[in-house]
Design an enzyme around this catalytic site. Structure first.
Site, PDB file in Angstrom:
ATOM      1  N   GLU A  82      12.735 -61.001  34.885  1.00 55.57           N
ATOM      2  CA  GLU A  82      12.679 -59.886  36.104  1.00 55.57           C
ATOM      3  C   GLU A  82      13.550 -60.215  37.171  1.00 55.57           C
ATOM      4  O   GLU A  82      13.492 -59.637  38.351  1.00 55.57           O
ATOM      5  CB  GLU A  82      11.212 -59.471  36.429  1.00 55.57           C
ATOM      6  CG  GLU A  82      10.639 -60.975  37.087  1.00 55.57           C
ATOM      7  CD  GLU A  82      10.243 -60.841  38.624  1.00 55.57           C
ATOM      8  OE1 GLU A  82      11.117 -61.296  39.309  1.00 55.57           O
ATOM      9  OE2 GLU A  82       9.522 -60.024  38.980  1.00 55.57           O
ATOM     10  N   CYS A 114       6.381 -60.349  33.378  1.00 56.56           N
ATOM     11  CA  CYS A 114       6.153 -61.558  33.185  1.00 56.56           C
ATOM     12  C   CYS A 114       6.201 -61.933  31.495  1.00 56.56           C
ATOM     13  O   CYS A 114       6.162 -63.092  31.073  1.00 56.56           O
ATOM     14  CB  CYS A 114       4.933 -62.348  33.513  1.00 56.56           C
ATOM     15  SG  CYS A 114       5.094 -62.456  35.406  1.00 56.56           S
ATOM     16  N   HIS A 238      -0.688 -66.659  29.394  1.00 55.93           N
ATOM     17  CA  HIS A 238       0.315 -66.432  30.619  1.00 55.93           C
ATOM     18  C   HIS A 238      -0.479 -67.029  31.955  1.00 55.93           C
ATOM     19  O   HIS A 238      -1.622 -67.049  31.931  1.00 55.93           O
ATOM     20  CB  HIS A 238       0.469 -64.944  30.738  1.00 55.93           C
ATOM     21  CG  HIS A 238       1.084 -64.785  32.305  1.00 55.93           C
ATOM     22  ND1 HIS A 238       2.217 -65.352  32.435  1.00 55.93           N
ATOM     23  CD2 HIS A 238       0.909 -63.757  33.096  1.00 55.93           C
ATOM     24  CE1 HIS A 238       2.636 -64.811  33.621  1.00 55.93           C
ATOM     25  NE2 HIS A 238       1.850 -64.051  34.138  1.00 55.93           N
TER      26      HIS A 238
END
Lengths: 352, 387, 131
Positions: A82, A114, A238
């Site tokens: 990103e 993400c 994550h």
């Protein structure tokens, strides 16, 4: 055809800033961040580091472990981030040029908050599986930014992980046993065009976004594969902070022992597209032949990609051919103050 | 080849010349030299100037300046070898006269460096380094010489105090030169305590940013004898020009200056002289380490002995070989294209016995040496006064 | 603005550390040249430079040039790579300037070198970091 990881590598910048150093500037309570979000410090890129440079170094480490795959044989490169250095102009071409992969190669930059890194991994392994290319590389890399004073400033970090996928039996390090994605339109975090910093939905980022998607994705892939948490040696989720991956892991039924090797964010921060991929490289660094590893990413907006890997005997031979992940996080670090951090992250407006 | 003499010299005060443009300072120096020679026409004009394009945005300098001097029509050419451009201008003028192409040549050097800010000045000077493989990475000239200094120190034991001694001596010399940019008494402690620019070089190890011009008129001996009257005639007896790698990465030994050594060998051979014959020298002390390495390359001292020699005063007034009696680049100033010509002005003045308080007694043979970049080019001249 | 062509044509050398090995005498030239300065050879094969080496000499620049001001102090070094080729590079990530030394082992990492302002191209290449 059995497809899997034939090379993996991570790269982490050397600079760190501690939670206390940020909290001091904004009058925030450092202990509550450290306790509440389990964050101690995060990585900070230098002025000369960006998504491209981190991706190149991570990819070089992946090639080191690949047993001599020639870059020219790689047919696809996907860089998920990103924080691509250019809004228009691919990162992937710079990365591939530096690695010597050009010109017969399919390249794309990916963006999905993400999970852009795991998207690249998904596409890379799919192309190999489809027989379109012999080798393909998926890279997750970010030098993400949180707005000054925002909660994200304590976690937004920099790092990269790269995975080379292929089907050469003698090169397989970790076989891809299953993949699964779970995606909805859930606006928990976003950044509009031309804006410097992202916005987020605060507590909305929790249950409806992070937890719902990761739980659904992880449960979905385990069901698909007919496996349960106890069948896995390790699981990587994550990690936007230190707390969320432990909580989601516990809810799913994983133990601390299964989560520990890939649980890096307390000392690394959230490397966004690199977060679960770096967790995977750190886990591969310690995994044994035969181990099953679950990896589930999360990208705001929102979606979760899951992978189940089965580690092969080859892991023992290749893991020390390039720097391991955890030492990159823990050793030779340079602690910086907030003023230096503000300069390095270009938060200081310079005279023109 | 015809013998060539210096028949006139001219220089104006150097420094930050805010009220004067490049063309003004150049014309003033040119007129001073023409007046000193007592001639009102020349056959050719050479102009040493490193980068008028970057410093003042002006190329096509030769015609502009010939016109400014009221000499539009006279052949003129600008020559460039970075900081050695002035020395090259003399070499080119010498070739004109020696070959018989011209009888009288106006040799000039000029640089107007203060019309851009320090960053732009640094950039312009940096173009004398390899742009793609040195400057690309952020290296500066103090940085390049600092890297050479570090190895010279490691190999020979050269010290920061010895470097400082060069600066102290040249600043002391400049006190006696009214045209010098700085009139300032320095001590070794002052130098060592000054701001670090590129470790191990302090700001007082570095030459300054200067506006300035210098000029000399040269002529064939026949013309010289006709017009100089009773004044001593200074002949150019030796000239040497040499190149070397610009990039330090390609240089085998970073503790010596092969281009300076080769240029000196050629000049000595042409003049039939040896280093021990030289009574006074102006050398290219863009940085203090450069004077030390240069005095070694010129053969005044053995390799590694340049530092101790400076510290012992062997290069000062009354020393074995007085170096940079003008104050050198360090204190007189370093308007890069003008430097090589100003060195000739100083040595010719010494050989004529007209150097006043800074006169080296009995000086009959002198040497000038200038170099471009980190030693990628070098020019050496030997001047002798007819007895 | 400089044409992108100026940096683009150097990508093989700056991005991949490609050098030219003279087929006549074996000298490795970085950057490549048209003619070998040692033997006059004009035929070369492409070789890739090793990324490990040692510092031959270095300096710490406190007054960096335009485009590098934010990076002061700037460490520059002449690095001799394992195959004997020397190259001028920055040394990044030096935790303590006192650790710098002639002979210090370094490795080359891919980094941003400079950029053409906020809106212009980013120029990439290699810097040394402590090994």
């Amino acid at each position: 055809m059995v497809v899997g990881i034939i090379g993996y590598g991570a790269h982490v910048p050397r600079r760190r800033i501690r939670v206390e150093e940020i909290a001091k500037v904004w009058g925030a309570d450092a202990p509550s961040y450290k306790r509440g979000l389990k964050l101690h410090q995060k990585s900070v890129p230098a002025l000369d580091e960006d998504t491209v440079t981190l991706a190149v170094e991570a990819a070089r480490n992946a090639f080191e472990r690949s047993g001599g795959v020639h870059p020219a044989e790689v047919g696809a490169v996907y860089v998920g981030s990103e924080s691509h250095p250019y809004a228009v102009k691919p990162s992937g071409t710079i990365v591939a040029e530096a690695l010597g992969i050009v010109p017969e190669v399919h390249i794309a930059d990916l963006e999905f908050a993400c999970k852009a890194g795991s998207e690249g991994m998904y596409l890379a392994q799919s192309l190999v599986k489809a027989g379109e290319v012999r080798y393909a590389m998926g890279i997750g890399a970010d030098t993400s930014q949180g707005a000054p004073g925002d909660a994200l400033e304590y976690s937004a970090a920099a790092g990269a992980a790269a995975f080379l996928f292929g089907a050469d039996p003698d090169r397989l390090i970790a076989e891809v046993m299953a993949t699964y994605s779970w995606t909805t339109d859930t606006p928990d975090f976003w950044r509009r065009e031309h804006m410097h910093y992202p916005r987020h939905g605060s507590r909305f980022t929790g249950e409806p976004a992070y937890f719902r998607h990761i739980m659904s994705s992880a449960q979905g892939i385990m069901e698909k594969a007919g496996l349960e948490p106890r069948d896995f040696a390790y699981a990587v989720f994550h990690q936007p902070n230190g707390k969320f991956p432990l909580r989601v892991g516990k809810r799913l039924g994983f133990t601390m022992e299964q989560l520990e090797p890939g649980w890096l964010s307390p000392w690394l921060g959230n490397t966004y597209s690199g977060a679960s991929p770096i967790g995977l490289t750190a886990t591969l660094d310690v995994a044994k032949p035969g181990d099953l590893i679950l990896m589930t990413s999360f990208g705001s907006g929102a979606g979760s990609d899951s992978f189940i890997f089965k580690v092969t005997d080859r892991i023992e031979a290749v893991r020390d051919r390039a720097p391991r992940t955890r030492p990159q996080i823990d050793e030779n670090v340079i602690q910086i103050d907030y003023g230096t951090y503000a300069k390095l992250r270009r938060k200081i407006r310079l005279g023109e | 080849m015809r013998d060539v003499a210096i028949i006139g010299v001219g220089m104006t005060a150097w420094g930050e010349l805010w009220e004067k443009s490049l063309r003004t300072i150049w014309t003033e120096a040119a007129l001073a030299a023409l007046d000193d020679a007592g001639v009102d026409h020349v056959d050719y004009i050479t102009i040493g100037c490193m980068s008028p394009g970057l410093f003042v945005g002006q190329e096509h300098l030769a015609s502009l300046l010939a016109d400014e001097l009221g000499m539009a029509g006279v052949p003129a050419a600008r020559v460039e070898t970075a900081c050695a451009s002035g020395g090259l201008a003399l070499r080119m003028g010498l070739a004109e006269v020696a070959s018989g192409l011209s009888d009288i040549v106006l040799v000039t050097g000029v640089e107007k460096m203060n019309d851009v800010d320090t960053a732009e000045t640094t950039y312009a000077l940096g173009t004398a380094a390899d742009q793609e493989w040195e400057a690309f990475h952020g290296v500066t000239f103090p940085g390049l010489y600092a890297m050479m200094a570090r190895l010279h120190m490691a190999k020979y034991g050269t010290t920061s105090e010895q470097l400082a001694a060069v600066s102290v001596k040249n600043h002391a010399n400049a006190l006696l030169n009214p045209d010098a940019q700085y009139h300032l008494k320095l001590t070794v402690e002052d130098v060592l305590g000054s701001t670090m620019v590129a470790d191990p070089l302090h700001i007082f190890d570095c030459s300054p940013i200067t506006d300035g011009a210098a000029a000399v008129v040269i002529a064939s001996m026949d013309v010289a004898r006709e017009i100089t009257g009773d004044r001593p005639i200074v002949r150019i007896t030796g000239s040497g020009l040499a190149t070397d790698t610009i990039t330090l990465a390609n240089r085998e030994d970073l503790t010596s200056l092969p281009a300076v050594r080769k240029a000196a060998e050629r000049a000595y051979a042409m003049a039939g002289r040896v280093p021990g014959d030289i009574h006074v020298a102006e050398v290219h002390d863009c940085f203090t380490i450069a004077e030390i390495m240069t005095t070694e390359a010129l053969g005044f001292f053995e390799p590694g002995q340049g530092g101790p020699a400076a510290e012992k005063g062997l290069t000062g007034h009354g020393g074995k070989i007085p170096v940079n009696t003008s104050g050198g680049l360090k204190a007189k100033g370093h308007p890069v294209g003008a430097t090589g010509v100003a060195q000739v002005v100083e040595v010719a003045t010494q050989l004529r016995g007209e150097a006043g308080q800074r006169q080296v007694e009995g000086a009959r043979i002198g040497l000038t040496q200038t170099m471009g970049g980190s030693g990628g080019s070098a020019v050496v001249h030997i001047l002798e006064v007819e007895s | 603005m400089r044409s992108p062509g100026r940096s683009w044509r150097e990508h093989p050398q700056r991005y991949r550390l490609e050098a030219a090995k003279c087929t006549g005498c074996g000298r490795i030239l970085y950057p490549p040249r048209v003619v070998c300065p040692d033997c006059g050879g004009r035929e070369f094969e492409t070789v890739t430079l090793p990324r490990k080496g040692t510092i031959v000499t270095y300096t710490v620049i406190d007054v960096p040039p335009t485009g590098f001001q934010g990076q002061a102090p700037l460490v520059l070094a002449l690095v001799e790579l394992e195959n004997g080729v020397r190259t001028m590079v920055q040394v990044a990530d030096v935790p303590d300037m006192d650790r710098l030394a002639v002979g210090m082992p370094v490795k080359l990492e891919f980094r941003r070198i400079s950029e053409d302002g906020e809106a212009g191209l980013i120029f990439y290449g290699h810097k040394a970091v402590p090994a």
